[in-house]
Design an enzyme around this catalytic site. Structure first.
Site, PDB file in Angstrom:
ATOM      1  N   GLU A 155       0.573  -0.895   0.159  1.00  0.00           N
ATOM      2  CA  GLU A 155      -0.065  -0.459   0.272  1.00  0.00           C
ATOM      3  C   GLU A 155       0.877   1.229   0.029  1.00  0.00           C
ATOM      4  O   GLU A 155       1.691   0.788   0.561  1.00  0.00           O
ATOM      5  CB  GLU A 155      -0.817   0.070   1.255  1.00  0.00           C
ATOM      6  CG  GLU A 155      -0.483   0.227   2.728  1.00  0.00           C
ATOM      7  CD  GLU A 155      -1.444   0.797   3.599  1.00  0.00           C
ATOM      8  OE1 GLU A 155      -1.167   1.930   3.352  1.00  0.00           O
ATOM      9  OE2 GLU A 155      -0.923   0.113   4.440  1.00  0.00           O
ATOM     10  N   ASP A 198     -11.331  -0.460   5.822  1.00  0.00           N
ATOM     11  CA  ASP A 198     -10.347  -1.611   5.830  1.00  0.00           C
ATOM     12  C   ASP A 198     -11.273  -3.189   5.883  1.00  0.00           C
ATOM     13  O   ASP A 198     -10.824  -4.091   5.644  1.00  0.00           O
ATOM     14  CB  ASP A 198      -9.119  -1.210   6.776  1.00  0.00           C
ATOM     15  CG  ASP A 198      -8.154  -0.277   6.220  1.00  0.00           C
ATOM     16  OD1 ASP A 198      -8.813   0.315   5.261  1.00  0.00           O
ATOM     17  OD2 ASP A 198      -7.377  -0.010   7.190  1.00  0.00           O
ATOM     18  N   LYS A 204      -3.802  -1.378  14.009  1.00  0.00           N
ATOM     19  CA  LYS A 204      -3.100  -0.665  14.706  1.00  0.00           C
ATOM     20  C   LYS A 204      -3.921  -0.374  16.660  1.00  0.00           C
ATOM     21  O   LYS A 204      -4.342  -0.079  16.974  1.00  0.00           O
ATOM     22  CB  LYS A 204      -3.335   1.280  14.157  1.00  0.00           C
ATOM     23  CG  LYS A 204      -2.943   0.786  12.936  1.00  0.00           C
ATOM     24  CD  LYS A 204      -2.126   1.969  12.427  1.00  0.00           C
ATOM     25  CE  LYS A 204      -3.718   2.563  11.538  1.00  0.00           C
ATOM     26  NZ  LYS A 204      -3.882   1.414  10.359  1.00  0.00           N
TER      27      LYS A 204
HETATM   28  N1  PSU Z   1      -0.700   0.306   8.508  1.00  0.00           N
HETATM   29  C1  PSU Z   1       0.264   1.682   8.834  1.00  0.00           C
HETATM   30  N2  PSU Z   1       0.579   2.577   8.300  1.00  0.00           N
HETATM   31  C2  PSU Z   1      -0.742   3.155   8.473  1.00  0.00           C
HETATM   32  C3  PSU Z   1      -1.835   2.359   8.156  1.00  0.00           C
HETATM   33  C4  PSU Z   1      -1.832   0.843   8.155  1.00  0.00           C
HETATM   34  O1  PSU Z   1       0.983   0.751   9.595  1.00  0.00           O
HETATM   35  O2  PSU Z   1      -0.701   4.027   7.513  1.00  0.00           O
HETATM   36  C5  PSU Z   1      -3.093   3.345   6.880  1.00  0.00           C
HETATM   37  C6  PSU Z   1      -3.496   1.852   6.046  1.00  0.00           C
HETATM   38  O3  PSU Z   1      -3.550   2.596   4.622  1.00  0.00           O
HETATM   39  C7  PSU Z   1      -4.884   1.932   6.248  1.00  0.00           C
HETATM   40  C8  PSU Z   1      -4.850   3.255   6.923  1.00  0.00           C
HETATM   41  O4  PSU Z   1      -5.863   1.273   5.928  1.00  0.00           O
HETATM   42  O5  PSU Z   1      -3.362   4.093   7.692  1.00  0.00           O
HETATM   43  C9  PSU Z   1      -6.238   3.144   7.849  1.00  0.00           C
HETATM   44  O6  PSU Z   1      -6.914   4.509   7.820  1.00  0.00           O
HETATM   45  P1  PSU Z   1      -8.074   4.767   8.634  1.00  0.00           P
HETATM   46  O7  PSU Z   1      -8.090   4.472   9.936  1.00  0.00           O
HETATM   47  O8  PSU Z   1      -8.736   6.563   8.103  1.00  0.00           O
HETATM   48  O9  PSU Z   1      -9.008   4.272   7.616  1.00  0.00           O
END
Ligand code: PSU
Ligand code: MN
Length: 304
Positions: free
Chosen positions: A26, A143, A160
């Site tokens: 990604e 996701d 996370k």
């Molecule tokens: N994992 C990491 N760093 C990131 C992300 C994931 O180590 O920056 C990113 C991924 O692209 C994931 C996004 O899809 O964070 C999730 O964002 P949100 O919570 O706004 O959906």
């Protein structure tokens, strides 16, 4: 497969046509997840790690409105250094294409494009999931929905650690997304080796993951992603006490700053990178490198 809105890099297209191993990567982690200038170095190192394990890397992102599966050095540099890169989830893809934007793709958007190109395996760091206080804010990463409708293998280090982990695990169960611990029954906590929650299943090799995928296909269960949760070794995790202190402070700043929507995750990750004395960055890099290597081995197992 290539069209004016979706271009598969020649090396990736050749590998896919031959049934060879390819690993999707990604770009949100590059543009919005890691600080500069390490982000560009890491993007290159991750591709190199995939190659060393015998697979072809396909970093995915949108450049000038064209969704690209496999980025060349110029595109990688643009996404790593430009101040005008959108964060695109699945719902944004059509719009960033039509408006000719540059955009980094989240796990959800990368999954959609990888599957469209015929890629089977994808490596990331930590998934998005249910945010803490989601019962008030309704903040749940797209996701999760993408995992429920995209047939891939995704290697991650759990979700996370800024998230509500047990709520996310419950959602994954409801969405019928299988979660396989890699050589562990503990669900990893991204920067932490152990989130404190146990998984139903453990696998011990890339071949076993490939066997699970094949069995699902034979059973006609092939819509969801198979999640492989690959924990950081304990000696490489962020110190849990430091982690919890930084997290509590960052969460209260999030509330006070009224940060919402797609800015939430980059905001929290940036606070970690500022306040752990480089520890969260070191761990994040270790995570994405280890996951990319494992993803490549799974892609090789699936291709043979
Ligand atoms: N994992 C990491 N760093 C990131 C992300 C994931 O180590 O920056 C990113 C991924 O692209 C994931 C996004 O899809 O964070 C999730 O964002 P949100 O919570 O706004 O959906
Ligand atoms: Mn969100």
């Amino acid at each position: 497969m290539s069209s004016t809105t979706l271009v598969v890099a020649p090396e990736v297209a050749e590998a896919l046509a031959a049934g060879g191993p390819v690993v999707a990567l990604e770009s949100t982690i590059i543009s919005h997840g890691l600080p500069r200038p390490r982000n560009l170095e890491v993007a290159r190192a991750v591709e190199q790690a995939v190659r060393e394990e015998g697979a072809v890397p396909a970093t995915i992102g949108v450049v000038g409105g064209v969704a690209r599966v496999g980025l060349d050095e110029e595109a990688l540099q643009l996404l790593a250094t430009s101040d005008d890169v959108d964060k695109a989830s699945v719902r944004d893809l059509g719009t960033v294409a039509a408006l000719r934007r540059d955009a980094a793709t989240t796990v959800a958007a990368t999954s959609a494009l990888a599957a469209r190109a015929g890629i089977q395996v994808f490596a990331t760091g930590g998934l998005g999931g249910v945010h803490r206080e989601a019962s008030a804010t309704w903040d749940e990463s797209a996701d999760l929905v993408a995992l429920a409708r995209t047939p891939l293998v995704v290697v991650c280090a759990g979700v996370k650690s800024i998230l509500d982990v047990p709520a996310t695990l419950e959602r994954l169960e409801s969405l019928s997304v299988p979660v396989l611990g890699f050589r562990s029954r503990r669900f990893p906590g991204f920067y932490l080796s152990d989130s404190g929650y146990e998984l139903d299943w453990q696998v011990d090799s890339a071949e076993q993951v490939a066997d699970v995928v094949r069995a699902r296909r034979e059973l006609g269960i092939h819509r969801e992603t198979v999640l492989v949760a690959n924990p950081l070794p304990v000696n490489e995790q962020v110190d849990p006490a430091l982690h919890d202190a930084v997290l509590q402070q960052a969460l209260s700043e999030l509330r006070e700053g009224h940060v919402t929507g797609k800015a939430v995750t980059p905001f929290l990750l940036e606070r970690f990178h500022e306040r752990t004395g480089g520890e969260s960055l070191r761990a994040n890099i270790a995570i994405i490198l280890a996951n990319s290597r494992l993803a490549a081995r799974i892609a090789v197992a699936l291709a043979s």
